[in-house]
Design a protein around this motif. Sequence first.
Motif, PDB file in Angstrom:
ATOM      1  N   ALA A 203      39.505  -1.901   3.917  1.00 33.73           N
ATOM      2  CA  ALA A 203      38.609  -2.743   3.125  1.00 33.73           C
ATOM      3  C   ALA A 203      38.566  -4.173   3.647  1.00 33.73           C
ATOM      4  N   ALA A 204      39.650  -4.605   4.331  1.00 34.90           N
ATOM      5  CA  ALA A 204      39.696  -5.964   4.874  1.00 34.90           C
ATOM      6  C   ALA A 204      39.097  -6.049   6.267  1.00 34.90           C
ATOM      7  N   GLY A 205      38.595  -4.916   6.790  1.00 36.57           N
ATOM      8  CA  GLY A 205      37.989  -4.919   8.114  1.00 36.57           C
ATOM      9  C   GLY A 205      38.977  -4.817   9.250  1.00 36.57           C
TER      10      GLY A 205
ATOM     11  N   VAL B  47      49.159  10.315   2.486  1.00 31.99           N
ATOM     12  CA  VAL B  47      48.395   9.631   3.520  1.00 31.99           C
ATOM     13  C   VAL B  47      48.786   8.149   3.539  1.00 31.99           C
ATOM     14  N   VAL B  48      49.008   7.639   4.748  1.00 28.40           N
ATOM     15  CA  VAL B  48      49.341   6.223   4.944  1.00 28.40           C
ATOM     16  C   VAL B  48      48.321   5.633   5.921  1.00 28.40           C
ATOM     17  N   PHE B  49      47.824   4.447   5.588  1.00 31.21           N
ATOM     18  CA  PHE B  49      46.959   3.715   6.519  1.00 31.21           C
ATOM     19  C   PHE B  49      47.757   2.549   7.087  1.00 31.21           C
TER      20      PHE B  49
ATOM     21  N   GLN C 211      40.515  12.964   8.411  1.00 32.19           N
ATOM     22  CA  GLN C 211      40.911  11.643   7.938  1.00 32.19           C
ATOM     23  C   GLN C 211      39.819  10.951   7.136  1.00 32.19           C
ATOM     24  N   GLY C 212      38.560  11.348   7.354  1.00 31.40           N
ATOM     25  CA  GLY C 212      37.469  10.708   6.624  1.00 31.40           C
ATOM     26  C   GLY C 212      37.349  11.173   5.184  1.00 31.40           C
ATOM     27  N   PHE C 213      38.102  12.225   4.801  1.00 37.78           N
ATOM     28  CA  PHE C 213      37.974  12.788   3.461  1.00 37.78           C
ATOM     29  C   PHE C 213      39.206  12.529   2.597  1.00 37.78           C
ATOM     30  N   VAL C 214      40.162  11.752   3.086  1.00 37.60           N
ATOM     31  CA  VAL C 214      41.364  11.446   2.315  1.00 37.60           C
ATOM     32  C   VAL C 214      41.575   9.942   2.299  1.00 37.60           C
ATOM     33  N   GLU C 215      42.303   9.476   1.275  1.00 39.86           N
ATOM     34  CA  GLU C 215      42.548   8.059   1.100  1.00 39.86           C
ATOM     35  C   GLU C 215      44.045   7.774   1.131  1.00 39.86           C
ATOM     36  N   PRO C 216      44.438   6.560   1.501  1.00 39.77           N
ATOM     37  CA  PRO C 216      45.863   6.200   1.501  1.00 39.77           C
ATOM     38  C   PRO C 216      46.501   6.458   0.137  1.00 39.77           C
ATOM     39  N   GLY C 217      47.700   7.033   0.142  1.00 41.69           N
ATOM     40  CA  GLY C 217      48.419   7.369  -1.082  1.00 41.69           C
ATOM     41  C   GLY C 217      48.140   8.763  -1.589  1.00 41.69           C
TER      42      GLY C 217
END
Length: 360
Positions: free
Chosen positions: A296-298, A311-313, A342-348
Amino acid sequence: MLSALSKRPWLIAVALTLALALWLFSGALLEARDTPTADLPAPEQGLPRVEVQWLEAEPMQRQHVVQGQIEPWRRVELRAQISASVIRLDRDKGSPVAAGERLLSLSADDRATQVARSEADVRQRETDVSAAKRLRERNLFSANELLRLDSELAKARAELDSARLQMRYTQITAPFAGVYDARAVELGDFVQPGQSLLTLVDIAQLKVSAQIAQQQVTQLRLGQPVRVQLLDGRELEGDLHFIAAAADPGSRSFRIEVRVPNPESQRLAGASATLQIQTGETLAHRLSPALLSLDAAGRNGVKWVDEQQRVVFSPVELLSVDTDGAWVAGLPPRVALITLGQGFVEPGQQVQTRLAGEVR
């Protein structure tokens, strides 16, 4: 029952086939249960599925790649200091010249006469001062008069220095060894003080200037080796010899200069080049640039799965990119990188994992 089966032999074949399938399936389950899962816990039903690949950090040479401009090591534009006419072109433009060599001559006009007149005036003043000093020793000459003669002698000497300097300005010489690169006047032109006459460049060595981001300048040190790649594919070796103390107010970047030997005096000044600045060895992961994403911060980063299958970013630093892959820093030494989904899951988010290359 047996008599019924004997009357229908096809039922026996079906029963044997089902028994064989059940036996094979139970064996596959036992094998799958006994097979290690590469340090990842068993997946849970109903969770999103992703494909992962274990990556190990490898040592790589950290480097910054920036675009630069090749410049002569020194460049000077020689200008007229006096009003005069161009009376001789002593060297042709484009030719190499030595330090102190005469390149162009301007008319002396009455400057030689002025030098002779000033020299005579100085000799006269020196004679007057010497005579006054002898008289002063016998108290036949006042101190004030002697002081006046000394002042006039000093003034005459200053005028002689000025006349000689004006005469010297008629000879345009090379301040350093280099190449007579350009001429702005022709034979017979009348020039004024400050007018451009010619340009001299020193290309025995070159400097390549570039701008580097403020986030990267702290990793640079004077003397670091730098590879300079030309547009035609040739490469030159140089070293970092200048780092600006302050950033450019507009771009917030710092100017750097790389010194590159040029013993063959190749005509490269003015061309573009790519600088590859070596900044030491570091541990990094090599992966496909397609796996990079933005948060989100680019920030650039990648998604991976931890020991709890969450999942961890992780933001990463992009060290280098080529057609085969990208080197990034900022990940754990050993990481289960998500390569598919990876495009279908979010961190956490908790997920089910499957190692890349496994049979579905």
